[in-house]
Design a protein around this motif. Structure first.
Motif, short mmCIF file in Angstrom:
data_model
loop_
_atom_site.label_atom_id
_atom_site.label_comp_id
_atom_site.label_asym_id
_atom_site.label_seq_id
_atom_site.Cartn_x
_atom_site.Cartn_y
_atom_site.Cartn_z
N ALA A 29 54.62 56.95 44.96
CA ALA A 29 55.95 56.69 45.53
C ALA A 29 56.90 56.26 44.40
N VAL A 30 58.09 56.78 44.46
CA VAL A 30 59.09 56.46 43.43
C VAL A 30 59.42 54.97 43.48
N GLY A 31 59.31 54.31 42.33
CA GLY A 31 59.59 52.88 42.23
C GLY A 31 58.38 52.01 42.48
N ARG A 32 57.27 52.61 42.94
CA ARG A 32 56.05 51.83 43.18
C ARG A 32 55.27 51.76 41.87
N CYS A 33 55.73 50.94 40.93
CA CYS A 33 55.12 50.83 39.61
C CYS A 33 55.22 49.39 39.10
N TRP A 34 54.52 49.12 38.01
CA TRP A 34 54.61 47.79 37.39
C TRP A 34 55.53 47.88 36.18
N PRO A 35 56.68 47.15 36.22
CA PRO A 35 57.60 47.17 35.08
C PRO A 35 57.39 45.94 34.19
N PHE A 36 57.55 46.16 32.93
CA PHE A 36 57.59 45.03 32.00
C PHE A 36 58.88 45.17 31.17
N GLU A 37 59.35 44.08 30.63
CA GLU A 37 60.67 44.05 29.98
C GLU A 37 60.65 44.76 28.64
N GLY A 38 61.73 45.53 28.41
CA GLY A 38 61.89 46.21 27.14
C GLY A 38 61.06 47.49 27.05
N GLY A 39 61.01 48.02 25.80
CA GLY A 39 60.29 49.25 25.54
C GLY A 39 58.88 49.03 25.02
N GLN A 40 58.52 47.78 24.79
CA GLN A 40 57.19 47.47 24.29
C GLN A 40 56.53 46.43 25.18
N GLY A 41 55.24 46.61 25.41
CA GLY A 41 54.48 45.67 26.22
C GLY A 41 53.01 46.09 26.24
N HIS A 42 52.19 45.31 26.92
CA HIS A 42 50.77 45.63 26.95
C HIS A 42 50.16 45.17 28.27
N LEU A 43 49.03 45.80 28.57
CA LEU A 43 48.28 45.51 29.79
C LEU A 43 46.82 45.33 29.39
N PHE A 44 46.24 44.20 29.81
CA PHE A 44 44.86 43.88 29.45
C PHE A 44 44.00 44.04 30.70
N ILE A 45 42.91 44.85 30.59
CA ILE A 45 42.10 45.24 31.75
C ILE A 45 40.64 44.91 31.49
N ALA A 46 39.98 44.35 32.50
CA ALA A 46 38.52 44.18 32.51
C ALA A 46 37.92 45.35 33.30
N LEU A 47 37.12 46.17 32.65
CA LEU A 47 36.56 47.36 33.28
C LEU A 47 35.53 47.00 34.35
N SER A 48 35.28 47.95 35.24
CA SER A 48 34.29 47.72 36.30
C SER A 48 32.87 47.71 35.74
N HIS A 49 32.58 48.49 34.66
CA HIS A 49 31.27 48.55 34.02
C HIS A 49 31.46 48.71 32.52
N PRO A 50 30.55 48.19 31.73
CA PRO A 50 30.58 48.49 30.30
C PRO A 50 30.34 49.99 30.09
N ALA A 51 31.12 50.57 29.20
CA ALA A 51 31.05 52.03 29.07
C ALA A 51 31.43 52.46 27.66
N TYR A 52 30.96 53.68 27.33
CA TYR A 52 31.44 54.36 26.12
C TYR A 52 32.75 55.07 26.51
N ILE A 53 33.85 54.71 25.92
CA ILE A 53 35.16 55.23 26.32
C ILE A 53 35.45 56.49 25.53
N SER A 54 35.78 57.57 26.25
CA SER A 54 36.07 58.85 25.61
C SER A 54 37.48 59.35 25.90
N HIS A 55 38.04 59.05 27.08
CA HIS A 55 39.36 59.52 27.46
C HIS A 55 40.11 58.41 28.21
N VAL A 56 41.43 58.50 28.19
CA VAL A 56 42.29 57.65 29.00
C VAL A 56 43.33 58.54 29.66
N THR A 57 43.80 58.12 30.81
CA THR A 57 44.81 58.87 31.57
C THR A 57 45.98 57.95 31.88
#
Length: 350
Positions: free
Chosen positions: A227-255
């Protein structure tokens, strides 16, 4: 002068003196043979009666034989003596015996032929039945073979169509997602950027807050369409998001997901992230491991998957998404969806 039969006289059975040409006394002993002892008077009467009966029978048979003899002979000359008539009678008797023998032989041959014909009919019926069963079995085998070939063809066609459909699907939908909230992945708020809130944008109406800010976990909820506007905004053009994964994994791709220009009311998406980097950590106290930097194309698909060049270097439980710039919005940057793909780590690797 004894009485003579006109019919026999016309056929030449009497001589000039009126006596019969053939004497039949020679046949009496052969025909008549008494086996019991009787009185002479009774025997003479019986012999006289039997002699008359035999005589009459012989004359009747002679009439029939002479008639058949006359019909069979091309020459119609009448017999002139007793020897010729006797020979004719004996020939007729022999012919009768031969005819009986021939009839018996013909009956035997006929019975054999009938048996042979019946046997041939039975063999032919059995052969036709076997041939019909053979053809039926052959037809069933051919039908089953054709059915199996058709099933195999359909199976191959279904597999091909599945491959085509999979190729039409986004790559992200064909790989596991370890940054999904429904799988117990979560956002660490104390390590992430602050949510953007416009000054004066929130107001109270009768003591009720009329606008709620969007939580960062929206990025991990997935779902389509967006849905348009259904997103998480952060201020400015730079920012970061810190995530705890559901399982430990070998990471090969991100989307990274955003709305396309077609869905935007203005036809542009300046709040979409442009350049971003990905970091991984095994524990919160570990140093961040750089995994790669990618560019989100604003003119591309709404969902874009990127392969990390340094994947497979280790097992990570935490991932940091660092947005370096956006496509020109001066106030905020919006994140709609973020996914982490790879291979589940073994228990010994954790």
């Amino acid at each position: 002068m004894p009485r003579r039969s006109t019919r026999l006289d016309s056929q030449g059975y009497y001589d000039n003196e009126g006596r019969p040409i053939i004497c039949y006394k020679e046949h009496l002993n052969r025909v008549f043979n008494s086996r019991c002892s009787r009185s002479s008077s009774f025997r003479s009467r019986a012999e006289s009666t039997s002699t008359r009966n035999i005589h009459n029978n012989i004359i009747t048979n002679m009439d029939k034989n002479i008639k058949s003899y006359k019909d069979s002979e091309s020459n119609t000359n009448r017999p002139s003596n007793s020897n010729e008539i006797g020979d004719s009678y004996r020939n007729d008797v022999n012919n009768t015996s031969s005819n009986r023998h021939r009839n018996s032989r013909f009956s035997t041959i006929f019975n054999q032929n009938v048996f042979y014909i019946l046997f041939c009919i039975i063999v032919l019926c059995f052969g036709f039945a076997c041939r019909e069963e053979f053809l039926l079995n052959k037809l069933n085998k051919e039908t089953m073979t054709n059915f199996e070939s058709q099933v195999n063809t359909l199976r191959e066609e279904i597999l091909r169509l599945n491959k085509v459909l999979n190729s039409l699907q986004p790559v992200a939908d064909t790989m596991p997602n370890f940054a999904l909230e429904s799988q117990e992945a979560r956002v660490l708020l104390d390590r992430s950027s602050q949510t953007y809130s416009k000054k004066g944008g929130c107001a109270y109406l009768f003591g009720i807050f009329c606008k709620r800010p969007v939580h960062p976990r929206t990025v991990l909820q997935g779902g389509s369409p967006r849905a348009v506007g259904r997103c998480w905004p952060f201020e400015g053009g730079q920012g970061h998001l810190f995530i705890a994964l559901s399982h430990p994994a070998y990471i090969s791709h991100v989307t990274l997901g955003h709305i396309s220009k077609n869905l935007s009311p203005t036809g542009t998406i300046p709040s979409a992230p442009k350049t971003f980097s990905v970091y991984g950590m095994t524990t919160l106290d570990d140093k961040e491991t750089y995994l790669g930097t990618s560019l989100f194309d604003q003119d591309g698909d709404a969902t874009q998957t990127f392969e990390l060049p340094d994947h497979g270097t280790g097992v990570f439980k935490y991932v940091k998404l660092q947005v370096e710039s956006n496509w020109g919005h001066p106030d905020y940057t919006c994140l709609y969806n973020f996914r982490v793909h790879g291979k589940l780590a073994e228990v010994t690797d954790r």
